[in-house]
Design a protein around this motif. Sequence first.
Motif, mmCIF file in Angstrom:
data_model
loop_
_atom_site.group_PDB
_atom_site.id
_atom_site.type_symbol
_atom_site.label_atom_id
_atom_site.label_comp_id
_atom_site.label_asym_id
_atom_site.label_seq_id
_atom_site.Cartn_x
_atom_site.Cartn_y
_atom_site.Cartn_z
ATOM 1 N N ALA A 174 0.871 -1.185 -0.097
ATOM 2 C CA ALA A 174 -0.130 -0.040 -0.029
ATOM 3 C C ALA A 174 1.024 1.328 -0.090
ATOM 4 O O ALA A 174 0.332 2.470 -0.405
ATOM 5 N N ALA A 175 2.098 1.160 0.458
ATOM 6 C CA ALA A 175 3.250 2.168 0.446
ATOM 7 C C ALA A 175 3.693 2.493 -0.823
ATOM 8 O O ALA A 175 3.741 3.760 -1.038
ATOM 9 N N VAL A 176 3.498 1.643 -1.650
ATOM 10 C CA VAL A 176 4.437 1.786 -2.873
ATOM 11 C C VAL A 176 3.782 2.936 -3.645
ATOM 12 O O VAL A 176 4.176 4.080 -4.179
ATOM 13 N N PRO A 177 2.302 2.887 -3.969
ATOM 14 C CA PRO A 177 1.560 4.184 -4.641
ATOM 15 C C PRO A 177 1.946 5.431 -3.982
ATOM 16 O O PRO A 177 1.893 6.429 -4.768
ATOM 17 N N LEU A 178 2.010 5.283 -2.793
ATOM 18 C CA LEU A 178 2.095 6.650 -1.861
ATOM 19 C C LEU A 178 3.316 7.119 -2.414
ATOM 20 O O LEU A 178 3.717 8.415 -2.362
ATOM 21 N N ARG A 179 4.745 6.219 -2.351
ATOM 22 C CA ARG A 179 5.950 6.886 -2.744
ATOM 23 C C ARG A 179 5.901 7.204 -4.210
ATOM 24 O O ARG A 179 6.774 8.143 -4.690
ATOM 25 N N ASP A 180 5.415 6.212 -4.963
ATOM 26 C CA ASP A 180 5.253 6.578 -6.449
ATOM 27 C C ASP A 180 4.757 8.163 -6.911
ATOM 28 O O ASP A 180 5.058 8.820 -7.723
ATOM 29 N N ARG A 181 3.529 8.399 -6.068
ATOM 30 C CA ARG A 181 2.848 9.692 -6.142
ATOM 31 C C ARG A 181 3.664 10.970 -5.824
ATOM 32 O O ARG A 181 3.630 11.875 -6.566
ATOM 33 N N VAL A 182 4.515 10.845 -4.541
ATOM 34 C CA VAL A 182 5.284 11.835 -4.025
ATOM 35 C C VAL A 182 6.589 11.987 -4.958
ATOM 36 O O VAL A 182 6.950 13.134 -5.389
ATOM 37 N N LEU A 183 7.116 10.869 -5.662
ATOM 38 C CA LEU A 183 7.912 11.150 -6.591
ATOM 39 C C LEU A 183 7.443 11.811 -7.767
ATOM 40 O O LEU A 183 8.231 12.789 -8.242
ATOM 41 N N LEU A 184 6.192 11.282 -8.499
ATOM 42 C CA LEU A 184 5.843 12.232 -9.596
ATOM 43 C C LEU A 184 5.628 13.586 -9.362
ATOM 44 O O LEU A 184 6.062 14.547 -10.077
ATOM 45 N N GLU A 185 5.091 14.038 -8.342
ATOM 46 C CA GLU A 185 4.409 15.230 -7.902
ATOM 47 C C GLU A 185 5.772 16.116 -7.677
ATOM 48 O O GLU A 185 5.878 17.288 -8.336
ATOM 49 N N LEU A 186 6.740 15.565 -7.172
ATOM 50 C CA LEU A 186 8.069 16.314 -7.045
ATOM 51 C C LEU A 186 8.780 16.764 -8.197
ATOM 52 O O LEU A 186 9.131 17.866 -8.353
ATOM 53 N N LEU A 187 8.707 15.800 -8.849
ATOM 54 C CA LEU A 187 9.664 15.701 -10.185
ATOM 55 C C LEU A 187 8.819 16.695 -11.005
ATOM 56 O O LEU A 187 9.445 17.594 -11.479
ATOM 57 N N TYR A 188 7.642 16.867 -11.181
ATOM 58 C CA TYR A 188 6.884 17.914 -12.142
ATOM 59 C C TYR A 188 6.775 19.022 -11.405
ATOM 60 O O TYR A 188 6.986 20.277 -11.867
ATOM 61 N N ALA A 189 6.466 19.180 -9.895
ATOM 62 C CA ALA A 189 6.239 20.410 -9.166
ATOM 63 C C ALA A 189 7.517 21.280 -9.117
ATOM 64 O O ALA A 189 7.439 22.342 -9.212
ATOM 65 N N THR A 190 8.745 20.693 -9.041
ATOM 66 C CA THR A 190 10.012 21.554 -8.756
ATOM 67 C C THR A 190 10.767 21.321 -10.100
ATOM 68 O O THR A 190 11.673 22.417 -10.052
ATOM 69 N N GLY A 191 10.693 20.383 -10.912
ATOM 70 C CA GLY A 191 11.728 20.299 -12.028
ATOM 71 C C GLY A 191 13.065 19.673 -11.685
ATOM 72 O O GLY A 191 13.946 19.913 -12.634
ATOM 73 N N VAL A 192 13.071 19.169 -10.518
ATOM 74 C CA VAL A 192 14.366 18.720 -10.283
ATOM 75 C C VAL A 192 14.956 17.733 -11.096
ATOM 76 O O VAL A 192 14.101 16.878 -11.802
ATOM 77 N N ARG A 193 16.094 17.395 -11.047
ATOM 78 C CA ARG A 193 16.812 16.124 -11.780
ATOM 79 C C ARG A 193 16.202 14.911 -11.029
ATOM 80 O O ARG A 193 16.291 14.891 -9.876
ATOM 81 N N VAL A 194 16.285 13.615 -11.620
ATOM 82 C CA VAL A 194 15.932 12.528 -10.942
ATOM 83 C C VAL A 194 16.893 12.165 -9.814
ATOM 84 O O VAL A 194 16.655 11.714 -8.816
#
Length: 341
Positions: A174-194
């Motif tokens: 159940a934690a995996v989609p929460l991790r995936d969601r914060v990863l995607l949100e941060l990448l798009y919200a901030t434009g940081v490198r992976v």
Amino acid sequence: MSRSDRSTRAMHQALPPALREAVDDFAEHLSRVRNRSTHTVRAYVTDLVSLFDHAVRMGCVDLAELDLLVLRSWLARQRTTGAARTSLARRAASARAFSAWAHRAGLLSTDVGAALASPRAHRELPSVLRADQAAALVDGPTRRITPTDPPPTDLPDTHGAPTDPARTGPAGEAAVPLRDRVLLELLYATGVRVSEACGLDVGDVDHGRRVIRVFGKGGRERSVPYGVPAQRALDDWLRQGRPAMVGAHSGDALLLGARGGRLNPTTARQIVGAYAEAAGLPRTSPHGLRHSAATHLLEGGADLRAVQELLGHSSLASTQIYTHVSVERLRAAYRQAHPRA
């Protein structure tokens, strides 16, 4: 180790001791003094080993014999073997960087690479998602499109810890989609490198100001803001997701992988690609999300220098490519909508 790495290592070992030592000293300088990433250091070393291998074939067995003729001959040989303009430009830059360092270190009497010209690299416009496509991508985990991590044996986490059975149960799943969601949100919200996203620690998040502290290329530190959706994703991850995946080797890492160690950038790229495919979007990478974030900021009226600061570009020229993307989109819209286009 890849075939290319094995080939480079073999050529490195075959070099005369003086040239081999020069490569090693320059690599240490890049890593310890310039604080370059392992990937960057590997690229420089590969280029230098190729250069010195060519120099030896030309009869140059000592560093003092390295001159502009050898450098130009090396690039010419690269071109005849089919190297792309971007590759030639990068290799010329590697040669110039080494030459300048060797001159400062007293290994070369003159900076022989200073006069080395290279073809201007053709910069293709980056592929970006529309705003609605980016929204569909980052909302993927919320819709329970949940691609799983690759097998730990293929992509070990940073510390290579054995998988904890507690993290593979219902709570961990159940934690995996929460991790995936914060990863995607941060990448798009901030434009940081992976690599910057995966390098974040829990303490790098300032929840009050909605800002993350990022350590970019060369160890340069910057603060990047994020929005309310990313804050909600962070809250859910830190409250419900991370505790279910944390392990003995997690340390302060914000984003965790299947083994409980710091999330691997390669895994992060596969996560982004899997959600894009599941949402029916064009093939997308974390760098594509970075391109999209920058383009959408400029299209929304953001100042170019502000975007430069957010992205961590050392030169404004690196950021200006996104203005070209916006112009191309404007032209496309014009051609589609104007009756006399």
